[in-house]
Scaffold this active site. Structure first.
Site, short mmCIF file in Angstrom:
data_model
loop_
_atom_site.label_atom_id
_atom_site.label_comp_id
_atom_site.label_asym_id
_atom_site.label_seq_id
_atom_site.Cartn_x
_atom_site.Cartn_y
_atom_site.Cartn_z
N HIS A 23 29.60 -68.95 -38.88
CA HIS A 23 30.93 -69.30 -38.36
C HIS A 23 31.09 -68.78 -36.94
O HIS A 23 31.43 -69.51 -36.02
CB HIS A 23 31.99 -68.73 -39.31
CG HIS A 23 33.35 -68.60 -38.71
ND1 HIS A 23 34.08 -69.70 -38.29
CD2 HIS A 23 34.12 -67.52 -38.46
CE1 HIS A 23 35.24 -69.29 -37.79
NE2 HIS A 23 35.29 -67.97 -37.88
N TYR A 63 27.42 -68.14 -48.80
CA TYR A 63 28.17 -69.29 -49.33
C TYR A 63 27.43 -70.63 -49.20
O TYR A 63 27.95 -71.65 -49.61
CB TYR A 63 29.55 -69.38 -48.66
CG TYR A 63 29.54 -69.36 -47.14
CD1 TYR A 63 29.38 -70.53 -46.41
CD2 TYR A 63 29.69 -68.16 -46.44
CE1 TYR A 63 29.35 -70.51 -45.02
CE2 TYR A 63 29.66 -68.13 -45.05
CZ TYR A 63 29.50 -69.32 -44.34
OH TYR A 63 29.48 -69.29 -42.98
N ARG A 90 27.39 -77.10 -39.22
CA ARG A 90 26.94 -76.09 -38.25
C ARG A 90 25.76 -75.36 -38.87
O ARG A 90 25.85 -74.88 -39.99
CB ARG A 90 28.08 -75.14 -37.88
CG ARG A 90 28.55 -74.22 -38.98
CD ARG A 90 29.45 -73.10 -38.51
NE ARG A 90 30.45 -72.75 -39.52
CZ ARG A 90 30.23 -71.97 -40.57
NH1 ARG A 90 29.05 -71.44 -40.80
NH2 ARG A 90 31.20 -71.72 -41.44
#
Lengths: 371, 325
Positions: free
Chosen positions: A274, A284, A270
């Site tokens: 999120h 991250y 993606r």
């Protein structure tokens, strides 16, 4: 005293090698839009290929617009989908209208393409009960929030399909993190035990929010988790629409023919966060990793493939983009016109027959609302 | 009419419904050939076939998901959770999923599912089998929670539960399975869910209870009778929703009440009954409404059940406090 060397009864490490070797990634269309596996090319007409491209482009625009609508406060909960179009749209493209979709929270595009009106998807995002009032003859559930719960329910829907003697399948979606859940195992195990017509998709987009795929499990692939349930599993290039389509098509045929369920892992990514609720992927993920995956983009490679075939051009793409923008504008207008929700609305959708406590509360709120 | 134990009545209810409606499915751990660990489903697979009555893999969450999925495909599932102490494994399916599906789809889908499960103490099960967890269920919007205390009620209530288009949690107290027989009509009949039953008429105090505690309450009422007190015993039969009309009518008649539950005290069904009485009948009360419950410990080791589970003596003691207030 001399120590005795242990005899090797079973070469345990070798067992893993054997399993690992069986799970190679299926790819049909490479990053350059070239066919690399001629034998596996699915049997799609030019019109079908164009339609698949049209849907992927449309969905990319829907994602971009949804993100800006969310930022303007005109949409609520939203989980971005860019990057996952091949996994989502090409897998759905292999289905039929009578198939039952049990989506995860990011899988709104599939239920839209299955028939959920766009303005309802927007209402769902905003938090309105009319968002997923299921239209007649549309076989879908609302996006699942509890990771993995859709897997056990898929075992049930597909057992029902089998008992009803229908020629259709139940298909469900989760992510890489979802494969760590107990419900993931229970779902594929029940489905295997009952040999039901189910397709279990794992969209391995490399991160469960921030937790990288390698921290979820020691298994080299997520597809090989199927082995323990006694069902087939396959890993496909999830940025390759042809590979995803071919894998789901075959799983569907097997299911319809009574040959049982299949687990499909799609390797994807993606591009966005999120969800739009405060996730920052730079915490991250590196820019390098992002650009590595962007090179694999499903739209880019499919566009090249279709252009080389002479069945796609800029003008066609522009038309799709304009159409998408127009539809979104209309759908937002329609969503804006939805009535304000009342507590009596909420009470009346609780049960087929209201229990006495809710009947009483209904009257109390009706009275309040009339003032 | 036949004399039946509660387990026979439950078995008969399922037989009636399997016969009446081909969409009824019964499944769970060991319910097929074995007929369930308590024999609740005895002979049902032999009679109706493996397509209708079948074993599941050993996974409660899977059983819950299976029930939901089958309901979505038009079936009327009657899953068994082998012991209610195992319900935590299926809490998401029950409370997070099944209870919400109609709501989440804006009233589009229905969940005509009846979860049956043995529960309740006093039969020396291993730990984590016997807990009274009906409070967890009663606190979940969307669920009806039914607990019969007699074979007659069990059959009629289970038939109603299976026919209900909404989800029902049907809890069967293990101690009552074979403790006594009762006349139970053949064929089908229903007992309405959400309706309490006066198991004994009285005029001085209402003892409100459910499940196995109804029988302790009846025993206490007999003893109190000897001392000149006339106790009414109200069997809730459904703990969610509560039949507040019957509760209030009884309290308005007796002006005194106690509520008896086998479960621990905190945040339970009894507390809810007390609250309803306070809100609806406080001016009828001559004394505070007291509770008889188990203490707020973890469910006890089996040799300690006899001191932990409330009994008729505890009920008499509490009733007297209220009677002499």
């Amino acid at each position: 005293m001399a120590s005795k060397t242990n005899n090797i009864v079973v070469d345990l490490a070798k067992q893993l090698d054997v399993v690992d070797k069986e799970f190679q990634t299926l790819q049909i269309l490479n990053e350059e839009g070239e066919i690399v596996n001629q034998d596996a090319v699915p049997d799609l007409t030019d019109e079908q290929l164009q339609e698949l491209m049209r849907r992927m482009v449309y969905t990319r625009i829907l994602d971009q617009r949804s993100i800006s609508l969310n930022r303007q406060g005109r949409l609520g909960f939203y989980a971005p989908t860019a990057g996952q179009e091949a996994s989502q749209i090409a897998s759905h493209f292999a289905l039929e209208k009578e198939d039952f979709i049990l989506p995860g929270y990011r899988d709104v595009p599939q239920i839209i393409w299955h028939g959920l009106p766009l303005h309802q998807a927007f209402l769902w995002s905003r938090g309105h009960f009319q968002g997923i009032q299921i239209p007649e003859d549309l076989h879908i559930l609302p996006p699942q929030i509890i990771i993995g719960a859709q897997y056990v329910q898929t075992a049930g829907v597909s057992l029902g399909i089998k008992k009803n003697g229908k020629k259709s399948v139940a298909i469900t979606y989760t992510g890489d993190g979802g494969t760590s859940q107990g419900d993931f195992y229970e779902g594929i195990n029940f489905a295997g035990a009952y040999q039901v017509p189910a397709i279990f998709i794992v969209q391995n987009n490399q991160f469960a929010i921030s937790t990288p795929r390698e921290k979820q499990t020691a298994a080299r692939t997520l597809a090989q988790k199927a082995v323990a349930a006694g069902i087939p599993g396959i890993q496909v290039d999830g940025m390759d629409p042809l590979a995803v389509y071919a894998a789901v098509k075959e799983a569907r045929e097997r299911a319809i023919n009574g040959e049982g369920p299949t687990l499909i892992e799609t390797l994807t990514y993606r591009y966005g966060p999120h969800t739009m609720s405060g996730d920052d992927p730079t915490r991250y993920r590196t820019k390098e990793l992002d650009s590595e995956w962007e090179k694999k983009d499903p739209l880019v490679r499919f566009r090249k493939y279709l252009e080389n075939k002479g069945i796609w051009n800029e003008e066609m793409e522009e038309k799709v983009i304009e159409q998408a923008k127009e539809d979104i504008k209309e759908a937002i207008k329609k969503a804006d016109a939805a009535p304000k929700q009342k507590v009596t609305d909420l009470i009346s959708i609780m049960n087929v027959e209201l229990p006495s406590n809710l009947k009483e509360q209904y009257e109390i709120y009706k009275e309040k609302e009339s003032k | 009419m036949a004399q039946m134990t509660m387990i026979q009545a439950i078995n008969d209810a399922m037989r009636q419904e399997l016969k009446r409606d081909e969409k009824v499915l019964i499944f769970g751990e060991d319910v097929g050939k074995n007929g369930g660990v308590f024999r609740a489903t005895e002979n049902l697979q032999a009679e109706f076939g493996e397509d209708r009555v079948f074993d599941t893999p050993l996974a409660e969450s899977g059983i819950g998901g299976l029930a939901i999925g089958l309901a979505l495909e038009g079936f009327r599932p009657v899953p068994e959770i082998q012991f209610f102490g195992f319900v935590y494994e299926v809490m998401d399916s029950i409370a997070g999923q099944m209870a919400r599906y109609r709501f989440r789809t804006g009233g589009s889908y229905k969940m005509p599912i009846t979860f049956r499960s043995p529960f309740g103490g006093g039969v020396h099960t291993p730990e984590m089998h016997a807990d009274s967890l009906e409070g967890l269920m009663a606190q979940t919007p969307g669920l009806r929670v039914v607990i019969p205390s007699t074979p007659y009620d069990a059959k009629g209530l289970l038939i109603s539960a299976i026919r209900s288009d909404d989800p029902v949690i049907f809890l069967e107290h293990m101690k009552l399975y074979r403790s006594f027989r009762q006349e139970v009509p053949e064929g089908d009949y229903t007992v309405e869910i959400g309706k309490a039953d006066i198991k004994r008429e009285g005029k001085d105090i209402s003892i409100i209870s459910y499940g196995a505690m109804v029988h302790e309450s009846l025993k206490a009422a007999e003893e109190l009778e000897k001392e000149g007190y006339s106790a009414e015993v109200v069997d809730l039969r459904t703990v969610s929703p509560l039949d507040v009309d019957t509760i209030v009518a009884s309290v308005e008649k007796t002006n005194r009440a106690i509520v008896v539950q086998e479960a621990q005290r905190v945040a339970g069904v009894a507390a809810n009954v007390v609250a309803e009485i306070n809100e609806r009948a406080i001016l009828s009360l001559e004394a505070p409404v007291l509770r008889v419950t188990a203490p707020d410990t973890v469910y006890p080791f089996s040799q300690a059940e006899s001191v932990w589970i409330p009994n008729y003596k505890d009920i008499i003691e509490t009733a007297k406090k209220v009677l002499t207030f």
